[in-house]
Each structure stands twice: as C-alpha cells, then as structure tokens.
Design a protein around this motif. Structure first.
Motif, PDB file in Angstrom:
ATOM      1  N   ASN A  29       0.892  -1.280  -0.271  1.00 32.86           N
ATOM      2  CA  ASN A  29      -0.065  -0.281  -0.016  1.00 32.86           C
ATOM      3  C   ASN A  29       0.572   0.935  -0.314  1.00 32.86           C
ATOM      4  O   ASN A  29       1.977   1.050   0.503  1.00 32.86           O
ATOM      5  N   ASP A  38       0.902   3.944   1.780  1.00 33.83           N
ATOM      6  CA  ASP A  38       0.868   4.582   3.324  1.00 33.83           C
ATOM      7  C   ASP A  38       1.302   4.177   3.875  1.00 33.83           C
ATOM      8  O   ASP A  38       2.004   2.992   4.306  1.00 33.83           O
ATOM      9  N   GLY A  78       1.178   5.445   7.416  1.00 35.59           N
ATOM     10  CA  GLY A  78       0.628   6.045   8.640  1.00 35.59           C
ATOM     11  C   GLY A  78       1.107   4.162   9.128  1.00 35.59           C
ATOM     12  O   GLY A  78       1.043   3.191   9.602  1.00 35.59           O
ATOM     13  N   ASN A 109      -0.852   2.193  12.360  1.00 28.71           N
ATOM     14  CA  ASN A 109      -2.652   1.291  12.810  1.00 28.71           C
ATOM     15  C   ASN A 109      -2.213   0.486  14.019  1.00 28.71           C
ATOM     16  O   ASN A 109      -0.945   1.093  15.233  1.00 28.71           O
ATOM     17  N   LYS A 153       0.168   0.437   8.056  1.00 32.87           N
ATOM     18  CA  LYS A 153      -0.617   0.873   6.975  1.00 32.87           C
ATOM     19  C   LYS A 153      -0.396   0.642   5.325  1.00 32.87           C
ATOM     20  O   LYS A 153      -0.783   0.528   4.486  1.00 32.87           O
ATOM     21  N   GLY A 190       0.806  -2.494   4.437  1.00 31.80           N
ATOM     22  CA  GLY A 190       0.424  -3.385   4.865  1.00 31.80           C
ATOM     23  C   GLY A 190       1.900  -4.321   4.015  1.00 31.80           C
ATOM     24  O   GLY A 190       3.076  -4.295   4.598  1.00 31.80           O
TER      25      GLY A 190
END
Length: 179
Positions: free
Chosen positions: A80, A82, A84, A86, A93, A95
C-alpha cells in the motif's frame, strides 16, 4: 620520448577524470523520487530521499538517507501507498511486502518465486547514512512501484522465511511512498 610519455600521462589523466564523474540519478530519463521519513510515535522526521531509476537490468534504487541506525536493514516495496500507523504499529498501513503474484514467500531479490517487493538489503554506515545503490532485477518498470510504500526495517534481512519470517527484518523504521 618525453613528449610521448607526457601525452600518455595527460590522456590517462583525462580518462580517469572522465570515469570519476558521479552518476546523478535525477538526470535519468525514467526516474521516481520518494521522500523518506523516520517513523516515530511523536511524529515522523525527514530522513532524505530515494531515487528509483529504470535500467535495462531492472529498477535501481539510489538512497540519500541520514539519521538511520548503522548496519544492514531490510529494504522492501510494500503493498500500500500509506506509511501511517495502526493498532499493530508504526508504518503498518503499508501492508505486507508487495506480492502481486501471490507467492506468499520472502525470497532473494533476483528470485522470481517470491515477493516482487524483496529488495537487496540496505547498508547504513557508522554515521547513519545510506548512499549505496541497490538493484532490483525482478522489478522491470517504474510504473509498477507507483502508489506503493518503500520501507526500511530495523533489522537485517536474510531473504528467507526461516529462521524468522520475512527475513527477520523486524519493525518498520523509515518509509516513503512512490507517487
């Protein structure tokens, strides 16, 4: 005879000078630049950039990073785009490792049987700088890595799922997204 020797020395000097030019990856016709940040609980901090260049041998990654922990680090393209956090942690984020063929296995950077996102390990010098380029021969086109995250892991990478999963790279330390 002196003139021949002097002319030979001058020619050799010119050849050596020509070979000491440093390749500027931003001058390549086909390249992408990703800004990389050190991941932190209190916010991310700039770490530099990585320039991806399409070559006839695969995509080459030219890091210009600083502030990293010295040593060998896992270096991967993730699914991904992203970076970020989690509830599982920083950079999660992004993945898993990019695996469009659904191989389900970590592998060597030149082994077509594993994740496409498995890159050669990233070397960081004693001053926390990473500047040595790496080549990913199984990634052929820059367009393939757009909208994916580029991740630097805390630990090294043995390019195997044994004895530790995903090469034993550990937590995510720095990340950027190819746009």
């Amino acid at each position: 005879m002196k003139k021949i020797i002097l002319a030979s020395m001058a020619a050799a000097s010119l050849l050596l000078a020509a070979n000491t030019e440093i390749f500027d990856p931003k001058s390549a016709k086909d390249h992408l630049v990703v800004q990389v940040e050190l991941l932190g609980k209190d916010g991310n901090k700039p770490a530099g950039e990585v320039i991806a260049v399409q070559t006839e041998y695969g995509v080459a990654f030219f890091p210009n990073l600083s502030g990293l922990e010295p040593g060998i680090h896992g270096f991967h393209i993730h699914e991904n785009g992203d970076c970020g956090a989690n509830d599982k942690g920083l950079g999660m984020k992004a993945g898993g490792h990019w695996d469009p063929k659904k191989t389900g296995g970590h592998s060597l950077p030149w082994d077509d049987n594993g994740h496409m996102g498995d890159l050669p390990a990233l070397y960081v010098d004693k001053d926390g700088k990473a500047t040595n380029p790496v080549l990913a021969p199984k990634i052929k086109n820059l367009s393939d890595i757009k909208n994916h995250a580029l991740m630097v892991h805390i630990g090294g990478d043995n390019h195997s799922d044994t004895p530790a999963a995903l090469g034993g790279g550990g937590a995510r330390m720095a990340c950027g997204v190819f746009k």
